[in-house]
Write a protein that holds these residues in place. Structure first.
Motif, PDB file in Angstrom:
ATOM      1  N   SER A   1       0.837  -1.202   0.000  1.00 32.67           N
ATOM      2  CA  SER A   1       0.000   0.000   0.000  1.00 32.67           C
ATOM      3  C   SER A   1       0.871   1.250   0.000  1.00 32.67           C
ATOM      4  CB  SER A   1      -0.930   0.003   1.215  1.00 32.67           C
ATOM      5  OG  SER A   1      -1.863  -1.043   1.135  1.00 32.67           O
ATOM      6  N   LYS A   2       1.988   1.204   0.731  1.00 29.59           N
ATOM      7  CA  LYS A   2       2.924   2.331   0.727  1.00 29.59           C
ATOM      8  C   LYS A   2       3.482   2.564  -0.677  1.00 29.59           C
ATOM      9  CE  LYS A   2       4.756   2.308   5.393  1.00 29.59           C
ATOM     10  NZ  LYS A   2       5.919   2.073   6.247  1.00 29.59           N
TER      11      LYS A   2
ATOM     12  N   ALA B   1       3.109   5.992  -2.631  1.00 29.18           N
ATOM     13  CA  ALA B   1       4.293   6.734  -3.094  1.00 29.18           C
ATOM     14  C   ALA B   1       4.239   7.012  -4.591  1.00 29.18           C
ATOM     15  CB  ALA B   1       5.565   5.962  -2.739  1.00 29.18           C
ATOM     16  N   ALA B   2       3.750   6.050  -5.355  1.00 21.65           N
ATOM     17  CA  ALA B   2       3.662   6.231  -6.806  1.00 21.65           C
ATOM     18  C   ALA B   2       2.554   7.202  -7.193  1.00 21.65           C
ATOM     19  CB  ALA B   2       3.444   4.880  -7.478  1.00 21.65           C
ATOM     20  N   ALA B   3       1.504   7.288  -6.378  1.00 24.83           N
ATOM     21  CA  ALA B   3       0.334   8.085  -6.738  1.00 24.83           C
ATOM     22  C   ALA B   3       0.340   9.489  -6.159  1.00 24.83           C
ATOM     23  CB  ALA B   3      -0.937   7.367  -6.298  1.00 24.83           C
ATOM     24  N   VAL B   4       0.996   9.708  -5.037  1.00 29.98           N
ATOM     25  CA  VAL B   4       0.830  10.961  -4.300  1.00 29.98           C
ATOM     26  C   VAL B   4       1.177  12.202  -5.127  1.00 29.98           C
ATOM     27  CG1 VAL B   4       3.108  11.002  -3.181  1.00 29.98           C
ATOM     28  CG2 VAL B   4       1.132  12.043  -2.046  1.00 29.98           C
ATOM     29  N   GLY B   5       2.179  12.128  -5.943  1.00 29.71           N
ATOM     30  CA  GLY B   5       2.567  13.271  -6.768  1.00 29.71           C
ATOM     31  C   GLY B   5       1.653  13.510  -7.960  1.00 29.71           C
TER      32      GLY B   5
ATOM     33  N   ALA C   1      -9.545  15.914 -10.487  1.00 27.28           N
ATOM     34  CA  ALA C   1      -9.126  14.926 -11.485  1.00 27.28           C
ATOM     35  C   ALA C   1      -9.707  13.554 -11.110  1.00 27.28           C
ATOM     36  CB  ALA C   1      -7.609  14.852 -11.543  1.00 27.28           C
ATOM     37  N   ASP C   2      -9.589  12.607 -12.005  1.00 30.32           N
ATOM     38  CA  ASP C   2     -10.034  11.243 -11.737  1.00 30.32           C
ATOM     39  C   ASP C   2      -8.896  10.494 -11.040  1.00 30.32           C
ATOM     40  OD1 ASP C   2     -11.219   8.786 -11.644  1.00 30.32           O
ATOM     41  OD2 ASP C   2     -11.297   8.496 -13.812  1.00 30.32           O
ATOM     42  N   ASN C   3      -8.751  10.757  -9.755  1.00 27.83           N
ATOM     43  CA  ASN C   3      -7.647  10.182  -8.996  1.00 27.83           C
ATOM     44  C   ASN C   3      -7.778   8.675  -8.810  1.00 27.83           C
ATOM     45  OD1 ASN C   3      -6.285  12.645  -8.654  1.00 27.83           O
ATOM     46  ND2 ASN C   3      -7.677  13.202  -7.008  1.00 27.83           N
ATOM     47  N   GLU C   4      -8.994   8.192  -8.828  1.00 31.41           N
ATOM     48  CA  GLU C   4      -9.197   6.752  -8.706  1.00 31.41           C
ATOM     49  C   GLU C   4      -8.557   6.018  -9.880  1.00 31.41           C
ATOM     50  OE1 GLU C   4     -12.820   3.504  -8.372  1.00 31.41           O
ATOM     51  OE2 GLU C   4     -13.221   5.596  -7.894  1.00 31.41           O
TER      52      GLU C   4
ATOM     53  N   ARG D   1      -7.023  -5.204  -4.694  1.00 34.26           N
ATOM     54  CA  ARG D   1      -8.077  -4.227  -4.376  1.00 34.26           C
ATOM     55  C   ARG D   1      -7.943  -3.719  -2.940  1.00 34.26           C
ATOM     56  NH1 ARG D   1     -13.893  -3.773  -6.358  1.00 34.26           N
ATOM     57  NH2 ARG D   1     -14.735  -2.227  -4.944  1.00 34.26           N
ATOM     58  N   THR D   2      -7.744  -4.630  -2.001  1.00 30.72           N
ATOM     59  CA  THR D   2      -7.610  -4.260  -0.590  1.00 30.72           C
ATOM     60  C   THR D   2      -6.393  -3.373  -0.379  1.00 30.72           C
ATOM     61  OG1 THR D   2      -8.654  -6.345   0.037  1.00 30.72           O
ATOM     62  CG2 THR D   2      -7.433  -5.189   1.747  1.00 30.72           C
ATOM     63  N   VAL D   3      -5.309  -3.729  -1.019  1.00 24.27           N
ATOM     64  CA  VAL D   3      -4.061  -2.967  -0.902  1.00 24.27           C
ATOM     65  C   VAL D   3      -4.252  -1.554  -1.475  1.00 24.27           C
ATOM     66  CG1 VAL D   3      -1.691  -2.864  -1.774  1.00 24.27           C
ATOM     67  CG2 VAL D   3      -2.586  -5.003  -0.888  1.00 24.27           C
ATOM     68  N   ALA D   4      -4.898  -1.463  -2.625  1.00 20.24           N
ATOM     69  CA  ALA D   4      -5.128  -0.167  -3.266  1.00 20.24           C
ATOM     70  C   ALA D   4      -6.099   0.690  -2.456  1.00 20.24           C
ATOM     71  CB  ALA D   4      -5.659  -0.373  -4.675  1.00 20.24           C
ATOM     72  N   GLU D   5      -7.115   0.069  -1.879  1.00 16.11           N
ATOM     73  CA  GLU D   5      -8.068   0.829  -1.065  1.00 16.11           C
ATOM     74  C   GLU D   5      -7.405   1.422   0.170  1.00 16.11           C
ATOM     75  OE1 GLU D   5     -11.260  -1.949  -0.435  1.00 16.11           O
ATOM     76  OE2 GLU D   5     -12.242  -1.381  -2.321  1.00 16.11           O
ATOM     77  N   ALA D   6      -6.475   0.689   0.765  1.00 18.55           N
ATOM     78  CA  ALA D   6      -5.753   1.212   1.929  1.00 18.55           C
ATOM     79  C   ALA D   6      -4.943   2.448   1.536  1.00 18.55           C
ATOM     80  CB  ALA D   6      -4.847   0.137   2.512  1.00 18.55           C
ATOM     81  N   ALA D   7      -4.282   2.368   0.396  1.00 18.63           N
ATOM     82  CA  ALA D   7      -3.529   3.530  -0.092  1.00 18.63           C
ATOM     83  C   ALA D   7      -4.482   4.675  -0.404  1.00 18.63           C
ATOM     84  CB  ALA D   7      -2.714   3.155  -1.334  1.00 18.63           C
ATOM     85  N   GLY D   8      -5.617   4.353  -0.999  1.00 23.35           N
ATOM     86  CA  GLY D   8      -6.610   5.368  -1.355  1.00 23.35           C
ATOM     87  C   GLY D   8      -7.161   6.101  -0.138  1.00 23.35           C
ATOM     88  N   ASP D   9      -7.308   5.380   0.973  1.00 18.41           N
ATOM     89  CA  ASP D   9      -7.781   6.038   2.202  1.00 18.41           C
ATOM     90  C   ASP D   9      -6.837   7.164   2.614  1.00 18.41           C
ATOM     91  OD1 ASP D   9      -9.987   4.374   2.320  1.00 18.41           O
ATOM     92  OD2 ASP D   9      -9.102   3.018   3.808  1.00 18.41           O
TER      93      ASP D   9
END
Length: 90
Positions: A35-36, A40-44, A50-53, A75-83
């Protein structure tokens, strides 16, 4: 004097974004490693309005495709990062 007013205005406008990033980073510090990595890949790439999802989905699919992420848990890993990433918009 005008330069000072402009400087203060810019600082006030920038402060909430900094606070949001700080909260998001604190949230991400407690994430599991995969999730980290998504965070890290998405935060910037996160942008208001925008369509961040789709950004998170694309990163997650790349990780699954490269074998770095199990498709059954993606999915679970991505949702944790999304939170945590949602805190950027709070």
């Amino acid at each position: 004097m005008n330069a000072l007013k402009i400087g203060i205005g810019v600082a006030l406008l920038a402060s909430p974004a900094y606070a949001d990033r700080k909260m998001a980073d604190q949230c991400a510090a407690d994430l599991p490693p995969n999730s980290k990595a998504i965070y890290a890949a998405a935060v910037g790439k996160m942008r208001r309005g925008a369509d961040n999802e789709s950004v998170v989905t694309a990163i997650t699919l790349r990780m699954v495709g490269s074998g770095k992420l199990n498709p059954l848990t993606a999915r679970t890993v991505a949702e944790a990062a999304g939170d945590c990433l949602r805190k950027l918009a709070d």
